[in-house]
Design an enzyme around this catalytic site. Structure first.
Site, PDB file in Angstrom:
ATOM      1  N   ARG A   1       0.881  13.461  -4.163  1.00  0.00           N
ATOM      2  CA  ARG A   1       1.469  12.229  -3.610  1.00  0.00           C
ATOM      3  C   ARG A   1       2.997  12.414  -3.594  1.00  0.00           C
ATOM      4  O   ARG A   1       3.695  11.964  -4.470  1.00  0.00           O
ATOM      5  CB  ARG A   1       1.051  11.029  -4.460  1.00  0.00           C
ATOM      6  CG  ARG A   1      -0.455  10.927  -4.667  1.00  0.00           C
ATOM      7  CD  ARG A   1      -1.237  10.640  -3.390  1.00  0.00           C
ATOM      8  NE  ARG A   1      -1.048   9.294  -2.894  1.00  0.00           N
ATOM      9  CZ  ARG A   1      -1.803   8.259  -3.281  1.00  0.00           C
ATOM     10  NH1 ARG A   1      -2.719   8.424  -4.185  1.00  0.00           N
ATOM     11  NH2 ARG A   1      -1.598   7.059  -2.776  1.00  0.00           N
TER      12      ARG A   1
ATOM     13  N   ASP B   1      -8.711   4.397   3.656  1.00  0.00           N
ATOM     14  CA  ASP B   1      -9.332   3.775   2.480  1.00  0.00           C
ATOM     15  C   ASP B   1     -10.767   3.336   2.745  1.00  0.00           C
ATOM     16  O   ASP B   1     -11.451   2.881   1.839  1.00  0.00           O
ATOM     17  CB  ASP B   1      -8.523   2.550   2.024  1.00  0.00           C
ATOM     18  CG  ASP B   1      -7.208   2.967   1.426  1.00  0.00           C
ATOM     19  OD1 ASP B   1      -6.342   2.103   1.238  1.00  0.00           O
ATOM     20  OD2 ASP B   1      -7.033   4.173   1.170  1.00  0.00           O
TER      21      ASP B   1
ATOM     22  N   LYS C   1      -5.277  -5.957  -2.897  1.00  0.00           N
ATOM     23  CA  LYS C   1      -4.667  -5.159  -3.978  1.00  0.00           C
ATOM     24  C   LYS C   1      -3.340  -4.573  -3.504  1.00  0.00           C
ATOM     25  O   LYS C   1      -2.328  -4.686  -4.190  1.00  0.00           O
ATOM     26  CB  LYS C   1      -5.607  -4.025  -4.368  1.00  0.00           C
ATOM     27  CG  LYS C   1      -4.963  -2.942  -5.232  1.00  0.00           C
ATOM     28  CD  LYS C   1      -5.925  -1.875  -5.662  1.00  0.00           C
ATOM     29  CE  LYS C   1      -6.066  -0.764  -4.674  1.00  0.00           C
ATOM     30  NZ  LYS C   1      -4.983   0.237  -4.700  1.00  0.00           N
ATOM     31  N   ASN C   2      -3.321  -3.964  -2.303  1.00  0.00           N
ATOM     32  CA  ASN C   2      -2.134  -3.227  -1.874  1.00  0.00           C
ATOM     33  C   ASN C   2      -1.016  -4.118  -1.343  1.00  0.00           C
ATOM     34  O   ASN C   2       0.073  -3.636  -1.055  1.00  0.00           O
ATOM     35  CB  ASN C   2      -2.521  -2.158  -0.863  1.00  0.00           C
ATOM     36  CG  ASN C   2      -3.349  -1.060  -1.536  1.00  0.00           C
ATOM     37  OD1 ASN C   2      -3.407  -0.989  -2.763  1.00  0.00           O
ATOM     38  ND2 ASN C   2      -4.019  -0.254  -0.749  1.00  0.00           N
TER      39      ASN C   2
ATOM     40  N   CYS D   1      -2.924  12.562  -7.728  1.00  0.00           N
ATOM     41  CA  CYS D   1      -4.081  11.668  -7.709  1.00  0.00           C
ATOM     42  C   CYS D   1      -5.247  12.482  -7.158  1.00  0.00           C
ATOM     43  O   CYS D   1      -5.080  13.573  -6.659  1.00  0.00           O
ATOM     44  CB  CYS D   1      -3.725  10.505  -6.772  1.00  0.00           C
ATOM     45  SG  CYS D   1      -5.051   9.362  -6.579  1.00  0.00           S
TER      46      CYS D   1
ATOM     47  N   ARG E   1     -10.560  -0.829 -10.961  1.00  0.00           N
ATOM     48  CA  ARG E   1      -9.115  -0.816 -10.690  1.00  0.00           C
ATOM     49  C   ARG E   1      -8.803  -1.640  -9.456  1.00  0.00           C
ATOM     50  O   ARG E   1      -7.734  -2.234  -9.343  1.00  0.00           O
ATOM     51  CB  ARG E   1      -8.652   0.621 -10.418  1.00  0.00           C
ATOM     52  CG  ARG E   1      -8.283   1.459 -11.583  1.00  0.00           C
ATOM     53  CD  ARG E   1      -7.678   2.758 -11.104  1.00  0.00           C
ATOM     54  NE  ARG E   1      -6.695   2.503 -10.056  1.00  0.00           N
ATOM     55  CZ  ARG E   1      -6.373   3.386  -9.108  1.00  0.00           C
ATOM     56  NH1 ARG E   1      -6.941   4.573  -9.085  1.00  0.00           N
ATOM     57  NH2 ARG E   1      -5.473   3.097  -8.182  1.00  0.00           N
TER      58      ARG E   1
HETATM   59  C1  EPZ Z   1      -0.826   3.432   0.168  1.00  0.00           C
HETATM   60  O1  EPZ Z   1      -0.596   4.602  -0.599  1.00  0.00           O
HETATM   61  C2  EPZ Z   1      -2.031   2.762  -0.474  1.00  0.00           C
HETATM   62  N1  EPZ Z   1      -1.730   2.417  -1.864  1.00  0.00           N
HETATM   63  C3  EPZ Z   1      -3.242   3.701  -0.408  1.00  0.00           C
HETATM   64  O2  EPZ Z   1      -4.366   2.992  -0.928  1.00  0.00           O
HETATM   65  C4  EPZ Z   1      -3.519   4.062   1.049  1.00  0.00           C
HETATM   66  O3  EPZ Z   1      -4.576   4.984   1.101  1.00  0.00           O
HETATM   67  C5  EPZ Z   1      -2.262   4.662   1.683  1.00  0.00           C
HETATM   68  O4  EPZ Z   1      -1.148   3.750   1.525  1.00  0.00           O
HETATM   69  C6  EPZ Z   1      -2.444   4.952   3.166  1.00  0.00           C
HETATM   70  O5  EPZ Z   1      -2.790   3.757   3.832  1.00  0.00           O
HETATM   71  C7  EPZ Z   1      -0.993   1.313  -2.120  1.00  0.00           C
HETATM   72  O6  EPZ Z   1      -0.566   0.590  -1.233  1.00  0.00           O
HETATM   73  C8  EPZ Z   1      -0.734   1.005  -3.575  1.00  0.00           C
HETATM   74  P1  EPZ Z   1       1.360   6.868   2.047  1.00  0.00           P
HETATM   75  P2  EPZ Z   1       0.761   5.455  -0.347  1.00  0.00           P
HETATM   76  O7  EPZ Z   1       2.730   7.005   1.451  1.00  0.00           O
HETATM   77  O8  EPZ Z   1       1.887   4.538  -0.059  1.00  0.00           O
HETATM   78  C9  EPZ Z   1       2.291  11.440   2.770  1.00  0.00           C
HETATM   79  C10 EPZ Z   1      -6.224   2.632  -2.293  1.00  0.00           C
HETATM   80  O9  EPZ Z   1      -7.335   3.157  -2.404  1.00  0.00           O
HETATM   81  N2  EPZ Z   1       3.626  11.172   2.200  1.00  0.00           N
HETATM   82  O10 EPZ Z   1       1.191   6.103   3.301  1.00  0.00           O
HETATM   83  O11 EPZ Z   1       0.914   6.408  -1.476  1.00  0.00           O
HETATM   84  C11 EPZ Z   1       1.234  11.438   1.675  1.00  0.00           C
HETATM   85  O12 EPZ Z   1       1.153  12.700   1.064  1.00  0.00           O
HETATM   86  C12 EPZ Z   1      -4.987   3.488  -2.108  1.00  0.00           C
HETATM   87  O13 EPZ Z   1      -6.023   1.380  -2.314  1.00  0.00           O
HETATM   88  C13 EPZ Z   1       4.582  12.185   2.263  1.00  0.00           C
HETATM   89  O14 EPZ Z   1       4.327  13.273   2.786  1.00  0.00           O
HETATM   90  O15 EPZ Z   1       0.358   6.257   0.955  1.00  0.00           O
HETATM   91  C14 EPZ Z   1      -0.035  11.099   2.413  1.00  0.00           C
HETATM   92  O16 EPZ Z   1      -0.587  12.291   2.941  1.00  0.00           O
HETATM   93  C15 EPZ Z   1      -5.349   4.964  -2.046  1.00  0.00           C
HETATM   94  N3  EPZ Z   1       5.813  11.962   1.732  1.00  0.00           N
HETATM   95  C16 EPZ Z   1       0.458  10.221   3.570  1.00  0.00           C
HETATM   96  O17 EPZ Z   1       1.882  10.353   3.627  1.00  0.00           O
HETATM   97  C17 EPZ Z   1       6.155  10.760   1.148  1.00  0.00           C
HETATM   98  O18 EPZ Z   1       7.317  10.608   0.705  1.00  0.00           O
HETATM   99  C18 EPZ Z   1       0.139   8.751   3.383  1.00  0.00           C
HETATM  100  O19 EPZ Z   1       0.743   8.342   2.193  1.00  0.00           O
HETATM  101  C19 EPZ Z   1       5.170   9.748   1.086  1.00  0.00           C
HETATM  102  C20 EPZ Z   1       3.913   9.981   1.616  1.00  0.00           C
END
Ligand code: EPZ
Length: 416
Positions: A124, A307, A23-24, A119, A399
């Site tokens: 996020r 995840d 998916k990702n 979320c 989803r």
């Molecule tokens: C991706 O989300 C995945 N989604 C998530 O999978 C996954 O849990 C996550 O990466 C971590 O591996 C997709 O790929 C569509 P992050 P993403 O930006 O990109 C902080 C699932 O179940 N952060 O790595 O949104 C944020 O708050 C989903 O398939 C900032 O602080 O995750 C979080 O605490 C859930 N500032 C941490 O980084 C930013 O600008 C990780 O978020 C961006 C993120």
């Protein structure tokens, strides 16, 4: 009324399950495809709600997109500019819609994407995405709930990510590969889905080096040519079925996986006593005589994936002894604890840690899926629970898990 899933516990899973495309990886590649001239064909995409929403968003933006008879997704963006605003109604359903920030800036130097709605696993933020876009020469404003970005003096740059954010890394790769000059992303995310994005863009003529490490170097190019690409299998879907086998006392073969992507999950399953071995056909997981206790710390890849955290809570709820699960990636990803405790689990929260006191049995109950992975974890718990479990709002699960009832039924689960 959202869909409900009903599961009768007590069946040991047997047989084989074929893992779908990730998916990702699929979501970011669908976004990235608008940067290519010509028709992109994506193979091995899972038919799940999230990919369907991404298709709808592209249709709204004026992109010619359809599933062909082989089940591949064909994406043909027009030569002229497309609508640079992601539709709010659709993009609020899906965090991944924020990936159009990088794809639209990379395609046409202008993007208006709605701030992703909060979320269930935490706020996020987009600060790292915005910091990187500005470093690459874009003007970025946040107004009326939208991020509005426009290339002013696009120029390659060195960007340090305070946190190895997956989405920020992906957005910045998409922007930088079309930004004149050299760019470097430091402390980049190293997830396999990042590598898949870089490989995909490189087949289109991009010049990206180092994906999968924490330093990614990119030389901007002016045009990208569409091509055909098959996405990687879903390591989280695979891990979910592996844990289901371990909790249910069964033995299954998981096919169509890339073993290295699963090493953190295999290590933890072996620690709790499951027997796991890699064969040419895939990975065989056999439940151990009992579920041992262990400790988990979720970390960016190659650490234990956040995840898979909820799914491990379900397994450890039936462990022998007390386990500690620390969530280091998201600040609010323990909603499932209340639902598992309704099924007889003994879990209590101490800040970012869940203290799981293993118990002998779980009992079927009416529970609610709060997010995609929590929903999957409730299926796992229900498989081992005594009696019937009803999972409300199971739409969350559809989803991200292709044909989840069909795949679990084929393994012998009583699920509908
Ligand atoms: C991706 O989300 C995945 N989604 C998530 O999978 C996954 O849990 C996550 O990466 C971590 O591996 C997709 O790929 C569509 P992050 P993403 O930006 O990109 C902080 C699932 O179940 N952060 O790595 O949104 C944020 O708050 C989903 O398939 C900032 O602080 O995750 C979080 O605490 C859930 N500032 C941490 O980084 C930013 O600008 C990780 O978020 C961006 C993120």
């Amino acid at each position: 009324m959202q869909d409900n899933l009903v599961i009768e516990g007590g069946q040991a899973l047997q047989g084989s399950v074929r893992i779908s495309g990730a998916k990702n990886a699929g979501l970011v590649l669908i976004a990235a495809s608008i940067m290519a001239e010509g028709e992109t064909i994506l193979d091995n995409l899972p038919r799940i709600c999230d990919t369907e929403v991404m298709v709808e968003i592209l249709l709204e933006m004026g992109v010619d997109i359809h599933w062909n008879e082989e089940g591949s997704l064909c994406i043909y963006p027009p030569d002229h500019e497309i609508n640079c605003t992601t539709p709010y109604e659709l993009s609020k359903k899906l965090r991944a819609s924020n990936l159009f920030l990088g794809a639209l800036l990379g395609r046409q130097g202008k993007a208006i994407v709605s701030m992703p709605g909060g979320c269930d696993i935490g706020s996020r933020p987009m600060d790292l995405h915005i910091k990187g876009a500005r470093a690459l020469g874009a003007n970025v404003d946040i107004e009326h709930g939208y991020i509005s970005a426009e290339n002013r003096e696009p120029c390659g740059s060195r960007i340090y990510l305070d946190f190895p954010s997956v989405g920020a890394t992906e957005n910045l790769i998409m922007m930088a590969c079309k930004t004149p000059g050299s760019s470097i992303i430091e402390n980049a995310a190293k997830e396999p889905e990042i590598v898949d994005l870089a490989n995909f863009l490189n087949t289109m003529g991009a010049k990206i080096r180092g994906a999968g490490t924490d330093i990614i170097k990119i030389e901007g190019v002016s045009r990208l040519q569409a091509g055909r690409y098959a996405i990687i299998p879903d390591r989280i879907e695979a891990g979910t079925y592996m844990i289901a086998a371990a909790i249910s006392g069964g033995e299954i073969l998981v096919e169509n996986i890339i073993p290295t992507h699963l090493h953190p999950i295999i290590a933890k399953l072996q620690e709790v006593g499951a027997i796991v071995h890699e064969t040419d056909q895939g990975i065989i997981v056999k439940a151990g005589p009992k579920i041992m206790r262990t400790d988990i710390k979720t970390m960016p890849y190659p650490g234990f994936p956040t995840d898979m955290q909820s799914q491990m809570l379900s397994l450890l709820a039936l462990g022998n002894g007390t386990s500690i699960v620390v969530e280091n990636v998201f600040e609010n990803r323990f909603q499932i604890v209340d639902e598992l405790n309704r099924m007889g689990a003994k879990i209590k929260l101490e800040g970012h840690a869940a203290v799981v006191q293993g118990t002998k049995s779980l009992y079927g109950a009416r529970v609610k899926a709060t997010d995609l992975r929590a929903g999957a974890a409730l299926i796992i718990a229900a498989l081992a629970a005594q009696g019937e479990t009803v999972i409300e709002d199971a739409i969350h699960i559809f989803r991200g898990y292709e044909n989840v009832t069909g795949k679990f039924s084929k393994l012998g689960a009583k699920i509908r």
